[in-house]
Write an enzyme that holds these catalytic residues in place. Sequence first.
Site, PDB file in Angstrom:
ATOM      1  N   GLY A   1       0.805  -1.226   0.000  1.00 34.53           N
ATOM      2  CA  GLY A   1       0.000   0.000   0.000  1.00 34.53           C
ATOM      3  C   GLY A   1       0.827   1.259   0.000  1.00 34.53           C
TER       4      GLY A   1
ATOM      5  N   LEU B   1      -4.321  -5.434  -4.664  1.00 36.42           N
ATOM      6  CA  LEU B   1      -3.234  -4.445  -4.627  1.00 36.42           C
ATOM      7  C   LEU B   1      -1.920  -5.042  -4.077  1.00 36.42           C
ATOM      8  CD1 LEU B   1      -2.549  -1.396  -5.057  1.00 36.42           C
ATOM      9  CD2 LEU B   1      -2.996  -1.088  -2.620  1.00 36.42           C
ATOM     10  N   ASP B   2      -0.870  -4.950  -4.867  1.00 36.34           N
ATOM     11  CA  ASP B   2       0.479  -5.362  -4.455  1.00 36.34           C
ATOM     12  C   ASP B   2       0.582  -6.850  -4.132  1.00 36.34           C
ATOM     13  OD1 ASP B   2       1.277  -2.733  -4.754  1.00 36.34           O
ATOM     14  OD2 ASP B   2       0.973  -2.234  -2.653  1.00 36.34           O
ATOM     15  N   GLU B   3      -0.373  -7.640  -4.668  1.00 37.58           N
ATOM     16  CA  GLU B   3      -0.362  -9.078  -4.375  1.00 37.58           C
ATOM     17  C   GLU B   3      -0.092  -9.917  -5.625  1.00 37.58           C
ATOM     18  OE1 GLU B   3      -0.511 -10.516  -1.504  1.00 37.58           O
ATOM     19  OE2 GLU B   3      -1.821  -9.436  -0.111  1.00 37.58           O
TER      20      GLU B   3
END
Lengths: 284, 284, 284, 284
Positions: free
Chosen positions: C201, C227-229
Amino acid sequence: MKNSATLLITCPDTKGIVAAIADFLYQHNANILHADQHQDAENSLFLMRVEWDLKDFSLDEASFAEAFQGIAKTYKMSWELKFSKDKPLMAIMVSQYDHCLADLLHRHKNNELQCEIPLIISNHLDVQKLAEFYGIPFFHIPVEKDKKKEAEAEQFALFDKFQVDFIVLARYMQILSEDFVKRYPQRVINIHHSFLPAFIGARPYHRAFERGVKLIGATSHYVTEVLDEGPIIEQDIDRISHRDQVEDLIQKGRDLERIVLSKAVQWHIENRILIYANKTVIFD
Amino acid sequence: MKNSATLLITCPDTKGIVAAIADFLYQHNANILHADQHQDAENSLFLMRVEWDLKDFSLDEASFAEAFQGIAKTYKMSWELKFSKDKPLMAIMVSQYDHCLADLLHRHKNNELQCEIPLIISNHLDVQKLAEFYGIPFFHIPVEKDKKKEAEAEQFALFDKFQVDFIVLARYMQILSEDFVKRYPQRVINIHHSFLPAFIGARPYHRAFERGVKLIGATSHYVTEVLDEGPIIEQDIDRISHRDQVEDLIQKGRDLERIVLSKAVQWHIENRILIYANKTVIFD
Amino acid sequence: MKNSATLLITCPDTKGIVAAIADFLYQHNANILHADQHQDAENSLFLMRVEWDLKDFSLDEASFAEAFQGIAKTYKMSWELKFSKDKPLMAIMVSQYDHCLADLLHRHKNNELQCEIPLIISNHLDVQKLAEFYGIPFFHIPVEKDKKKEAEAEQFALFDKFQVDFIVLARYMQILSEDFVKRYPQRVINIHHSFLPAFIGARPYHRAFERGVKLIGATSHYVTEVLDEGPIIEQDIDRISHRDQVEDLIQKGRDLERIVLSKAVQWHIENRILIYANKTVIFD
Amino acid sequence: MKNSATLLITCPDTKGIVAAIADFLYQHNANILHADQHQDAENSLFLMRVEWDLKDFSLDEASFAEAFQGIAKTYKMSWELKFSKDKPLMAIMVSQYDHCLADLLHRHKNNELQCEIPLIISNHLDVQKLAEFYGIPFFHIPVEKDKKKEAEAEQFALFDKFQVDFIVLARYMQILSEDFVKRYPQRVINIHHSFLPAFIGARPYHRAFERGVKLIGATSHYVTEVLDEGPIIEQDIDRISHRDQVEDLIQKGRDLERIVLSKAVQWHIENRILIYANKTVIFD
């Protein structure tokens, strides 16, 4: 914007130096931002860097020397005082490879490097457009065989004209004359594309490939009269494997060269480096 | 427990090699676990490592060579077949510093190193207790000046008696004779405490300190007749600063030496290394 | 200039795949340059990348699919064939920070990245001059609050117009909509300024500073709906100390971001990446 | 053998602190060996470590406090004085994995760690022989479910009996009670096998494998009441690839854990660590 002074000191090691300096700064109302020191037991040397905020400081540039001379004399110090407001003037010399130059100019534009860049000198024309994009005066000084002396005379004239403080060889593929080196002692920074002292001299990536090393490196150092033997400022390495050909080493090496050179330049600008016994102390 | 075979191949590069090998293995019902290959364009060489599960494989050790000889001849292969069940026999030679030895023995006990260690030889008595703790026979063979030949004769006798496959110099502070090196080609692994080719020879940490490098290193390599010039297996470095004295370099270096040597030993045991042109290919 | 084809294959793991592929290539006179494979035991998957020189190869692009379909069907392969002559078309999206963009453009100019860059899109005007210097069409698409949908529609239109193959978010400080992500599966590469999964994040350097970590990192990954995964392509770290303030982390981080993103882009262009189970296989 | 004193100071930042301390030491004839300081601007904190040779120093342990109390009061310092001759007493707690323990014991034997180790406590018997080999008293305290309180009471009794100064959890696979943690504030060092704050809690290598990271890490930290959230002392990482299975991560991680824990222990022993705001300052 920081408004600070930095004092660099080298002197014989003895008791009381730190007390004397700290007391002096306190008496003149300095607000110390950073202080770091190093003792070299072998050489009985004391080295120090101290940086303070100038806001409440009671001395100006002119009066400092007079006020400080007592301590300096007592402890036999060699010292230098620098002000963050006086950005040093950096000349860049480069040949055809532009990766280090592009990196330095980009960092400069983004305020990573607190210096002025009055000029770029190259023995080729390849980087002219890049220099123009960043608005830096570009000078083309070809270095013909047997005419190095004349070329260097032109370079010296430019350095004088622009009152250059130090010179960065950002992959400048010419060996400087003894005269050049003597003229700018501890003021010429070079990037060598190996982890010195391995692969001194020409074509280090080719020789690294032939030797079958598993790591390649880069080294930034001050230039002295002995090729690639000057005081090392910074080094780093990257891992390679049998799959990497010479071209891969060269590509990977470019990233090393950029980072290792830019750190040296930044530390030099921030007055973090003291040189003695052909070594550097990097104050962090 | 893995029950596999590993085939290492070197031959002139030409079309069809992979197809021939893959087809051969498929015909004999091999379940390939890993396959990796490397082409050296410069030397027109093809190098391959392939490992397969023996469960359904239709050939045994004796019949393999006969079945494979057609392909091997066609492609002019030099090849070696190893079985995971046949743990290689590793001798360790060491002088007084015990950190590499302690590390290897601890890894061996914890099954990181799939080998047998039939003996440890030292020219000193310092590590005897450590050897005993791990239950490895210890032999003390002093190396007196001008009597290296006799000492090596004793060593050879022990290697023969224990049917040693390869020898690890875990900080063995003696230079091997040409005779020794020739007797065990590509079968003696040394750890040198610098990032070769920097600081070949004696006292590399002292020389690194004097030169003022910012990185120290360690290199594991096969021993050849030229000191510290054999094929490099693995290298690693650690960062140092002006605050580090020679003693600090030595301490930091111990960690490097342990890791760099243990990787070389593990890869050798797992038949991951092919040597050519004084370089190594490490199959991962 | 290399003229090669690269085949990427994913299929259930079984015996004979390598033999089938190697034999097929040999029958059509391919000169294999690189071959690498990976078996995922847990998922019973076989993954392979094979690259060959097209010089003597007997199939062209049109006839390959027909010739290969038998094998592909037998082994239930999903496969992709790419030709080095077909440079992929890469769009770059960027906000105000220009260090990753400057790096990618410089590498592209120096032939490190074998792609075309038909356009750069930004929600700000800061990088326009940089784009112009490198001769890349620049499109300014502001992203106003509550008007992301409209902005993305403009972006999609440009991607279509320029027939973009993949998109690089070179510090593009907007979260893409689900619609965007679904439209370009496994075709959007992002750089996140932490070693994921730490500091997912916003404001990762600030949070790293607050947590007092001793390492900062950067991660390049494919963008997925979480998100960001998404699948991680590359990560690297740099060492920091208590002396480093948030600004220092941000500066050091820029070097990480540049290198970690550029490697992901290069590997994507060279068809070295296969994705499965939210992970990447990087063939080297 | 070094005979030195080390003073650790934390106080509100103001002008004159360094002068006061340096002057005090000079007045009492201290020969300063190392001095390092840190200012935290955000928290207006001054932190310092100064070490001096005791040879000519005019104060002894008893008289120091009285002599120093004026300065300490003026600047509202919290301070600690340690003598190199007083080796701290370190307890080690460990479960079944013995790699960190073996490493610490070997370093201790080789004088890398200037402490006494009066006891090793384990909830298993696996490491008993190793403890005996190094001559350290071993105590087996099983931790049965619902009987942690009783086990900890036994542990406390031993810590009291042996006058333990600090405790190292060398892969001790039990979560300490709040009571335990409160009893030894800033005196329990743990090694966690991930780069925190990634993978807090159990089975970090398994979760790293599932997430598909390209780096694994280890973190040494002081234990606080929040699991894996205490002040970080040191971290390091190693590179992994898709070829590495969970077992490979675990093996590679062992080397990280050893080194990252041993550095934390060494720095703690050498009084190089100051803690504030859930962070550490490491004086080097």
